[in-house]
Scaffold this active site. Sequence first.
Site, PDB file in Angstrom:
ATOM      1  N   ASP A  49       0.828  -1.190   0.000  1.00 40.33           N
ATOM      2  CA  ASP A  49       0.000   0.000   0.000  1.00 40.33           C
ATOM      3  C   ASP A  49       0.869   1.248   0.000  1.00 40.33           C
ATOM      4  O   ASP A  49       1.724   1.424   0.871  1.00 40.33           O
ATOM      5  CB  ASP A  49      -0.910  -0.002   1.231  1.00 40.33           C
ATOM      6  CG  ASP A  49      -1.855   1.181   1.241  1.00 40.33           C
ATOM      7  OD1 ASP A  49      -2.867   1.122   0.527  1.00 40.33           O
ATOM      8  OD2 ASP A  49      -1.579   2.170   1.954  1.00 40.33           O
ATOM      9  N   TYR A  54       2.271  10.168   1.191  1.00 39.44           N
ATOM     10  CA  TYR A  54       3.262   9.651   2.129  1.00 39.44           C
ATOM     11  C   TYR A  54       4.688  10.071   1.770  1.00 39.44           C
ATOM     12  O   TYR A  54       5.609   9.880   2.570  1.00 39.44           O
ATOM     13  CB  TYR A  54       3.195   8.121   2.188  1.00 39.44           C
ATOM     14  CG  TYR A  54       1.854   7.566   2.587  1.00 39.44           C
ATOM     15  CD1 TYR A  54       0.917   8.318   3.283  1.00 39.44           C
ATOM     16  CD2 TYR A  54       1.505   6.251   2.262  1.00 39.44           C
ATOM     17  CE1 TYR A  54      -0.308   7.795   3.639  1.00 39.44           C
ATOM     18  CE2 TYR A  54       0.278   5.718   2.605  1.00 39.44           C
ATOM     19  CZ  TYR A  54      -0.629   6.500   3.290  1.00 39.44           C
ATOM     20  OH  TYR A  54      -1.836   5.978   3.629  1.00 39.44           O
ATOM     21  N   LYS A  83      -2.466   6.167  -4.187  1.00 45.58           N
ATOM     22  CA  LYS A  83      -3.645   7.000  -3.943  1.00 45.58           C
ATOM     23  C   LYS A  83      -3.474   8.380  -4.547  1.00 45.58           C
ATOM     24  O   LYS A  83      -2.389   8.971  -4.485  1.00 45.58           O
ATOM     25  CB  LYS A  83      -3.897   7.129  -2.433  1.00 45.58           C
ATOM     26  CG  LYS A  83      -4.007   5.809  -1.699  1.00 45.58           C
ATOM     27  CD  LYS A  83      -4.273   6.030  -0.211  1.00 45.58           C
ATOM     28  CE  LYS A  83      -4.139   4.732   0.561  1.00 45.58           C
ATOM     29  NZ  LYS A  83      -2.740   4.298   0.694  1.00 45.58           N
ATOM     30  N   HIS A 116      -7.795   9.317  -2.326  1.00 39.42           N
ATOM     31  CA  HIS A 116      -7.383   9.298  -0.919  1.00 39.42           C
ATOM     32  C   HIS A 116      -8.499   9.764   0.014  1.00 39.42           C
ATOM     33  O   HIS A 116      -8.609   9.304   1.148  1.00 39.42           O
ATOM     34  CB  HIS A 116      -6.136  10.163  -0.732  1.00 39.42           C
ATOM     35  CG  HIS A 116      -5.270   9.730   0.398  1.00 39.42           C
ATOM     36  ND1 HIS A 116      -3.904   9.665   0.336  1.00 39.42           N
ATOM     37  CD2 HIS A 116      -5.569   9.315   1.642  1.00 39.42           C
ATOM     38  CE1 HIS A 116      -3.408   9.244   1.479  1.00 39.42           C
ATOM     39  NE2 HIS A 116      -4.406   9.033   2.295  1.00 39.42           N
TER      40      HIS A 116
END
Length: 323
Positions: A49, A54, A83, A116
Site C-alpha cells: 500500500d 506519504y 492514492k 485518498h
Amino acid sequence: MLGPCFNTDLEERAPHVEFAAPSHSLGSPPGAVQEAVEVALDAGYRHIDCAYFYQNETEIGAAFQKKLGEGRLKRDELYVVSKLWNSFHAPQDVKPAFLKSLTMLNLDYLDLYLMHSPMGFPNISGELMPQKDGLLLQSDVDYVDTWRAMEKLVDEGLVKSVGVSNFNISQLERLLSVCRIKPAANQVELHPYLTQPELVEYCKSKGIVLIAYSPFGCPALPWPSGENSPVPLLENPTVTEIAQKHGKTSAQVLIRFHIQRGIATIPKSITPARIVENAEVYDFHLTHKEIQTLEGLNCNTRFIKWNLLGMETHKHFPFSDKK
C-alpha cells in the site's frame, strides 16, 4: 498479501494482510522506507500500500527495482496500490498525478488506484496542504468528476482497478448511482474501537472490498486523554488476554480480527521484526465468542479524524454524516 498470489482481482484476494509502507510525511527517516519494503517482500508480503501523500514512493520504487531485478520476484506476483492526493482532484490533474506516482514506483501499471479522500484541495504548485491564514484551502471539485477521470485510467490500461478511501455510505451510494466502473475498494480506519458495522455490511452488500488502515488504533499518535478515553488498543486487557490464550501478540490478534471479518488489513511498521511478526497470523483462529468480545470494545473512537486546519468544514467531509 502474504505468499505468492497470481490473482490480480482484489475481491478474490481479500481478506489478507498487506504492507503499508512507512510514511516520510509522518516522520520516517530517509532510507528506512526502502529497507522496510525490502524486508516485507522478503517476508512474503505481496500487497503493498502506497500513496503520493506519504512522500515515500521513490524509495518504494527503488525497493521494487532491486527485488524485481534479483529475479526471485515477478511483477504479476505483486499487488501495488497508490492514492490520488486531494490536491489533484481536478479532472485534468488526475492523470499527471497518477503518472508521477507510477514513475516514482518504477512500474508500468498499478493494480489499484484509490481516491485518498472525497475532499478536494486546490492544486497550488503541488502543495500537499495549501493554506491561507492557518486554514486549509478547499476546492469545489466534485469527487464524481474526479472519479470519472480515474475511470479513464482503467480505460487506458494504466491501472487494473480503481477505488476510494475515507468514503462514507452516503458518498458511496452517490458514486455508485453514477459511476461507469464500480469502486473496487474503500480503505477506511477500522479496529475494535471503531468497528463501523453499518459501513462494513454496506460495502459487503455492494461487493466493495474493505481495507482497514490503523488496525492497531494509531499507537504512534498522541493517545486521547480524559476520564472516558480508552486505554491504548495494544494494551487493552481484553486484547492482551486473547493474545496470551493463543500464544500471540496483541498486534497479531488485531490483524486476525479483521481477517476473520473478511476485511483486508494494513499493518504499518518500520521495524523488521515486527514486519515479519505481523505476517504470522495464519496459524491460529479466533473463536466466534472472541470476535464478538473484540467487537464489543467498539466506542466509535476515530484516531484519523481529518479535522486538521479546518478540514471538517469541507462540503465533502466524510465523517459528519453517520452514514
